[in-house]
Design an enzyme around this catalytic site. Structure first.
Site, PDB file in Angstrom:
ATOM      1  N   ASP A  13       0.818  -1.224   0.000  1.00 29.62           N
ATOM      2  CA  ASP A  13       0.000   0.000   0.000  1.00 29.62           C
ATOM      3  C   ASP A  13       0.845   1.265   0.000  1.00 29.62           C
ATOM      4  OD1 ASP A  13      -2.491  -1.479   0.247  1.00 29.62           O
ATOM      5  OD2 ASP A  13      -1.932  -1.829   2.325  1.00 29.62           O
ATOM      6  N   LYS A  16       2.410   2.023  -5.188  1.00 30.31           N
ATOM      7  CA  LYS A  16       3.096   1.474  -6.357  1.00 30.31           C
ATOM      8  C   LYS A  16       2.372   1.804  -7.653  1.00 30.31           C
ATOM      9  CE  LYS A  16       2.977  -2.634  -4.477  1.00 30.31           C
ATOM     10  NZ  LYS A  16       2.588  -2.273  -3.112  1.00 30.31           N
ATOM     11  N   GLY A  40      -3.950  -4.244  -4.367  1.00 34.33           N
ATOM     12  CA  GLY A  40      -4.688  -3.207  -5.082  1.00 34.33           C
ATOM     13  C   GLY A  40      -3.838  -1.979  -5.326  1.00 34.33           C
ATOM     14  N   HIS A  41      -4.035  -1.363  -6.463  1.00 33.83           N
ATOM     15  CA  HIS A  41      -3.365  -0.109  -6.792  1.00 33.83           C
ATOM     16  C   HIS A  41      -4.430   0.935  -7.118  1.00 33.83           C
ATOM     17  CE1 HIS A  41       0.257  -2.365  -6.914  1.00 33.83           C
ATOM     18  NE2 HIS A  41       0.093  -2.878  -8.120  1.00 33.83           N
ATOM     19  N   GLN A 223       1.775  -6.191  -3.067  1.00 29.46           N
ATOM     20  CA  GLN A 223       2.101  -6.211  -1.634  1.00 29.46           C
ATOM     21  C   GLN A 223       3.402  -5.458  -1.354  1.00 29.46           C
ATOM     22  OE1 GLN A 223       1.428  -9.572  -3.034  1.00 29.46           O
ATOM     23  NE2 GLN A 223      -0.723  -9.314  -2.612  1.00 29.46           N
TER      24      GLN A 223
END
Length: 427
Positions: A13, A16, A40-41, A223
């Site tokens: 988180d 990225k 998630g991005h 991650q």
């Protein structure tokens, strides 16, 4: 320098997606090399916000080929849902490539993940319940289903039968759940085959040929370093290798091809799920970081645990990844504090420890040793160069750079694509 790895240097988180998107216009391929839809991005383009869970962030960059590598585990229903969402918003997704060797998250993997985590109770790992861990376990146990298996019904049926032999015993006799039917699973998986087929490729060959032609390839980890199955805070980790070495195995590219490894650092620290977190805050400062930083998981929807910057884990990330650069994100969130604590070491049983302890027991007992840096109150979101930042903000960045062991080449001063200060070029 055609091959770059971009990864999280904390517990994930870190931002990225923003970093990958920033580079996306300059690279030819963006490759996810591990994880699944448990990562998630968030990418902000103009006034549009995109939440990506499985797809590489490069899918938002015209001219860039997004690739899902062999090290990723793929839930086809999630993949198609995400593709549909982007297509509905006018994003061209036709260039996506998926490795035929990537493993498939089956319905029984999701079921096993959820019931196992519930069974653990207080000892739970804090998984997302999306079947990631059980799918990687099947891969290691050699009973996994790969994308290519969807094109041979006989092989697929045999593999599903082999996997369910043991899992149905577990579900019915230990968890008191209903057995899963082989035919039902096979039918569902075969139903994805036709739509998947245009995307399926020998991505190892494609990527190596691209590098031989001096194309620029960006490998994107999900991650973060401290969630790596080998190098993270085990057992509170993910089931794959987000560290730089994972890019080689998860994409099929040799280590001699990698020219730069970029670590993404948040200007403070967050974590989702269970496990030790030395700088975690349980006071109004922690709540302020959560609120101002919008710290809620893109994929999980869970509030992130928040704490001050931890230079010990930053140094560790530099070491295990061979980091050449850092991208520091969310510096703007720290605006308004009179002084900002930074963890420079740990105290463990009365001892000062400046490197990450290898012992799980020691890390659980680590207490942060803080240095206090002066804060700033000026709005930094409009800063276009390092010199535009207030002096105290500049000093904060310089201090983090010195403590972390690699140069900070870019700084995020807001969520937008253009709210980034590039100190040194990554390309």
């Amino acid at each position: 320098m055609p091959a770059l790895v971009l990864l999280g240097a904390q517990w994930g988180d870190e931002g990225k997606g923003k970093a990958t998107d920033l580079l996306g216009g300059s690279v030819d391929y963006v490759v996810r090399y591990q994880g699944g839809n448990n990562a998630g991005h968030t990418v902000v383009v103009g006034d549009q916000k995109y939440a990506l869970h499985l797809l590489p962030s490069g899918i938002l960059s015209p001219g860039c080929t997004p690739v899902i590598g062999n090290g990723v585990v793929v839930d086809p229903s999630v993949l198609f849902s995400e593709l549909n969402g982007l297509n509905d918003r006018g994003v061209d997704t036709s260039k996506l490539l998926i490795s035929g060797n990537a493993h498939v998250i089956t319905p029984y993997n999701v079921t096993v993940d959820k019931v196992t985590e519930r069974f653990l109770g207080k000892r739970k790992i804090g998984t997302t319940g999306r079947g990631i861990g059980p799918t990687y376990a099947d891969k290691i146990n050699r009973v996994g289903i790969r994308i290519q298996d969807l094109y041979d019904e006989s092989i697929l049926t045999q593999k599903v039968e082999a996997a369910l032999d043991g899992k149905n015993q577990l579900l019915t006799k230990v968890f008191n759940r209903r057995a899963i039917e082989v035919g039902q699973v096979v039918e569902e998986l075969l139903g994805y085959a036709d739509r998947l087929k245009p995307y399926v490729a020998d991505t190892v060959l494609v990527l190596n040929q691209a590098l031989e032609q001096d194309k620029v390839v960006l490998f994107e980890g999900g991650q973060g370093t401290l969630l790596d199955i080998d190098h993270g805070t085990y057992p509170f980790v993910t089931s794959s290798n987000p560290t730089a070495g994972g890019a080689c195995t998860g994409a099929g590219v040799g280590p001699t091809k990698i020219s730069r490894v970029i670590g993404i650092l948040k200007a403070y620290t967050t974590r989702v799920g269970s496990g030790p977190f030395p700088t975690e805050l349980f006071d109004e400062d922690g709540e302020a970081l959560r609120r101002i930083g919008g710290e809620r998981g893109v994929t999980t929807g869970r509030d992130r645990r928040c704490g001050w910057f931890d230079a010990v884990i930053a140094r560790y990330a530099t070491r295990v990844n061979g980091l050449t650069d850092f991208f520091l994100t969310k510096l703007d969130v720290l605006t308004g504090w009179e002084q900002i604590p930074v963890c420079v070491a740990y105290e463990i049983d009365g001892r000062r420890v400046e490197e990450l302890p290898y012992s799980q027991t020691d890390f659980h007992h680590a207490k942060p040793v803080y240095e206090y840096l002066p804060g700033w109150s000026e709005d930094i979101t409009k800063a276009k160069s390092f010199s535009d930042l207030p002096k105290n903000a500049q000093d904060y960045v310089k201090a983090l750079e010195e403590m972390s062991g690699a140069p900070i080449s870019a700084i995020g001063v807001g969520p937008g694509r253009d709210e980034t200060i590039e100190v040194n070029s990554f390309l």
